[in-house]
Design an enzyme around this catalytic site. Structure first.
Site, mmCIF file in Angstrom:
data_model
loop_
_atom_site.group_PDB
_atom_site.id
_atom_site.type_symbol
_atom_site.label_atom_id
_atom_site.label_comp_id
_atom_site.label_asym_id
_atom_site.label_seq_id
_atom_site.Cartn_x
_atom_site.Cartn_y
_atom_site.Cartn_z
ATOM 1 N N SER A 257 0.846 -1.189 0.000
ATOM 2 C CA SER A 257 0.000 0.000 0.000
ATOM 3 C C SER A 257 0.878 1.234 0.000
ATOM 4 O O SER A 257 1.998 1.211 0.518
ATOM 5 C CB SER A 257 -0.869 0.027 1.244
ATOM 6 O OG SER A 257 -0.022 0.172 2.373
ATOM 7 N N LYS A 258 0.344 2.286 -0.579
ATOM 8 C CA LYS A 258 1.160 3.498 -0.697
ATOM 9 C C LYS A 258 1.459 4.105 0.660
ATOM 10 O O LYS A 258 2.360 4.907 0.794
ATOM 11 C CB LYS A 258 0.483 4.502 -1.615
ATOM 12 C CG LYS A 258 -0.906 4.892 -1.200
ATOM 13 C CD LYS A 258 -1.535 5.703 -2.305
ATOM 14 C CE LYS A 258 -3.036 5.773 -2.121
ATOM 15 N NZ LYS A 258 -3.738 5.976 -3.374
ATOM 16 N N ARG A 259 0.691 3.712 1.687
ATOM 17 C CA ARG A 259 0.992 4.242 3.019
ATOM 18 C C ARG A 259 2.352 3.754 3.496
ATOM 19 O O ARG A 259 3.002 4.376 4.290
ATOM 20 C CB ARG A 259 -0.106 3.858 4.000
ATOM 21 C CG ARG A 259 -1.197 4.891 4.013
ATOM 22 C CD ARG A 259 -2.552 4.429 4.454
ATOM 23 N NE ARG A 259 -3.559 5.167 3.692
ATOM 24 C CZ ARG A 259 -4.040 4.816 2.517
ATOM 25 N NH1 ARG A 259 -3.634 3.700 1.967
ATOM 26 N NH2 ARG A 259 -4.894 5.562 1.881
ATOM 27 N N ARG A 480 5.731 10.726 2.874
ATOM 28 C CA ARG A 480 5.602 9.446 3.605
ATOM 29 C C ARG A 480 6.952 8.984 4.147
ATOM 30 O O ARG A 480 7.022 8.441 5.246
ATOM 31 C CB ARG A 480 4.960 8.393 2.702
ATOM 32 C CG ARG A 480 3.499 8.718 2.438
ATOM 33 C CD ARG A 480 2.761 7.697 1.614
ATOM 34 N NE ARG A 480 1.342 7.981 1.634
ATOM 35 C CZ ARG A 480 0.605 8.287 0.556
ATOM 36 N NH1 ARG A 480 1.154 8.324 -0.635
ATOM 37 N NH2 ARG A 480 -0.674 8.547 0.679
#
Ligand code: GLU
Length: 493
Positions: A257-259, A480
């Site tokens: 996931s991009k998180r 992030r």
């Protein structure tokens, strides 16, 4: 002479609702391999049935990235082919025709239930802790009632009449038969009230009409496959073979996931990962070559390509490994090619033109340009607590931003910026302002860690212009990265 076996035809069928995803490239690689191994065809189909979320920008970006990574398709919306159109939004009439056929044979039925009624059914099922699904109310309406309600102009959706008892077996080529209890499966909506198909209908109709023999897709679609198996049956068609590839994972083994990991192919292109290294890396995810060979090109992988070599335990998308592999390719290319590739990635006239406005008022000599703006050309930044967490006020006063607040600010900003299109200083600023209004955050408190996260500098040119020049993929990844750095390096009290 016996009849020739049908050609293997595979496809990648992305939904154009966001950035080009590494998972799409992964699935495309295996589809390409399988088709080429059999001398067959690999197709690109755009699944843009979600009219709200699909954009032509996303479609163009996905096609650009698939070209970048070097997996050419034999038929697709851009090059056409014998079974087009290859964009689902251009095939509405085909789906409607097929739904009419199912309505006639009893494979599907009209459902007039209102949103309120469906909400009531859900609430009752939730309270009774029973399986949540449509309760089949309209499946039992008499033909006469259906007819009169249609004639009266009531709106309806069309649902699939899924078998109510028994089991459905999904024959997965990599896992064997997977058994599903029919009573647990919903009467899937096939056609929405606006006449547009859902994914399930469009996917099955197209795979059949496009002659797809082998459906190779991510594991997350397994739970949809019993519906597809029964749809093929309802149409009286032979289903293709199904292969469900393992899901790619973050380092903590959660679904990628991009998180936790940049997932946009644009990002990897922008930081100078080479397409040949990315292909090689994807080919190592869950797949092992004879003799555990680690460095190989598409042709080598194609020789002896075999799904038996694919391990279904979720492979981890290991960025350190990707960097290492990329380095191996750089070492092999020689200095002249390296110079060319750097120029083609970072020093293109377009890249330089994008950042030049930020230098115009700030340099007196040209040699100041690169040191001033090098951080906009690429590279991983070095962070400190001072940069990311120190909020300076007037007269030397300062305050430390608590680490958990900073990570929240950075992640929420990254999330907000995920959907900003087009990517301009004005649209970015509007999105950040809206976020601040919605959360009650002070803009200065958000912009200070954001500025540090994208530049690792205490002062920069005007922030929103800088973000525009940096580009969306790198901006979001840096936000992030900085949040992750703060978590990994708590500030000593
Ligand atoms: N449109 C689906 C996706 O975005 C396709 C899934 C499939 O391959 O059936 O992944």
């Amino acid at each position: 002479m016996s009849a020739a076996a049908p050609t293997v035809r595979t496809r990648i069928a992305p939904s154009p609702t966001g950035d080009p995803h590494v998972g799409t490239a992964y699935v495309a690689l295996f589809n390409w391999m399988w088709a080429k191994k059999h001398g067959g065809q690999f197709l690109l189909r755009i699944e843009d049935t979600d009219q709200v979320r699909s954009t032509s920008e996303s479609e163009a970006a996905i096609m650009r990235s698939l070209r970048w990574i070097g997996l050419p398709w034999d038929e697709g919306p851009d090059i056409g082919g014998p079974v087009g159109p290859y964009r689902q939004s251009e095939r509405t009439e085909i789906y409607q025709r097929h739904v009419a056929q199912l309505l006639e044979t009893g494979g599907a039925y009209r459902c007039f239930c209102t949103a309120e009624r469906l909400e009531g059914v859900r609430a009752a099922q939730l309270a009774a802790k029973t399986h949540m699904k449509y309760d089949g109310h309209c499946r039992r309406l008499s033909a006469a009632e259906v007819q009169s309600r249609v004639a009266a102009g009531e709106t309806y959706v069309v649902r699939m009449a899924f078998p109510e008892t028994g089991i459905t077996i999904v024959p997965d080529q990599l896992r064997g038969g997977i058994e599903f209890q029919n009573e647990q499966i919903d009467d899937q909506v096939l056609l929405k009230s606006d006449g547009y198909p859902t994914y399930h209908l469009a996917n099955v109709v197209d795979d059949h009409l496009m002659g797809i023999t082998d459906v190779i897709r991510a594991e997350e679609w397994i739970s949809s496959t019993p519906k597809h198996v029964r749809l093929y049956e309802a149409f009286g068609w032979t289903a293709p073979k199904f292969f469900h590839l393992p899901l790619l994972r973050n380092a903590d083994r959660s679904k990628i996931s991009k998180r936790k990991n940049p997932v946009s192919l644009d990002y990897y292109e922008r930081i100078g990962i080479l397409p040949e290294a990315m292909r090689n890396f994807l080919g190592l995810l869950g797949y092992s070559m004879p003799n555990d060979q680690e460095i190989f090109d598409l042709d080598e992988m194609l020789q002896g390509f075999d799904f038996g070599r694919l391990n279904l335990g979720g492979p981890v998308f290991d960025r350190a490994k990707l960097d290492w592999l990329n380095g191996q390719y750089i070492r092999k290319m020689g200095p002249a090619v390296l110079a060319e590739r750097v120029a083609a990635t970072f020093l293109t006239p377009e890249r330089l033109a994008a950042i030049a406005p930020l230098a115009l008022e700030r340099v007196d000599r040209l040699d100041q340009f690169v040191p001033l703006l090098a951080y906009l050309l690429g590279g991983k930044l070095e962070y400190t607590h001072e940069l990311l967490l120190k909020l300076t006020g007037r007269k030397g006063a300062f305050e430390w931003l608590p680490g958990d607040e900073a990570t929240e600010l950075l992640r929420r900003t990254a999330e907000t910026l995920d959907t900003v299109r087009p990517w301009t200083a004005a649209t970015i600023e509007a999105a950040v302002t809206a976020l601040c209004e919605q959360t009650g955050w002070k803009k200065g408190r958000v912009l200070s860690p954001v500025r540090a996260a994208v530049s690792a500098r205490p002062a920069t040119p005007p922030l929103f212009e800088l973000l525009e020049a940096l580009g969306g993929a790198v901006t979001r990844a840096r936000l992030r990265d900085a949040a992750e750095w703060i978590e990994a390096n708590p500030r000593p009290e």
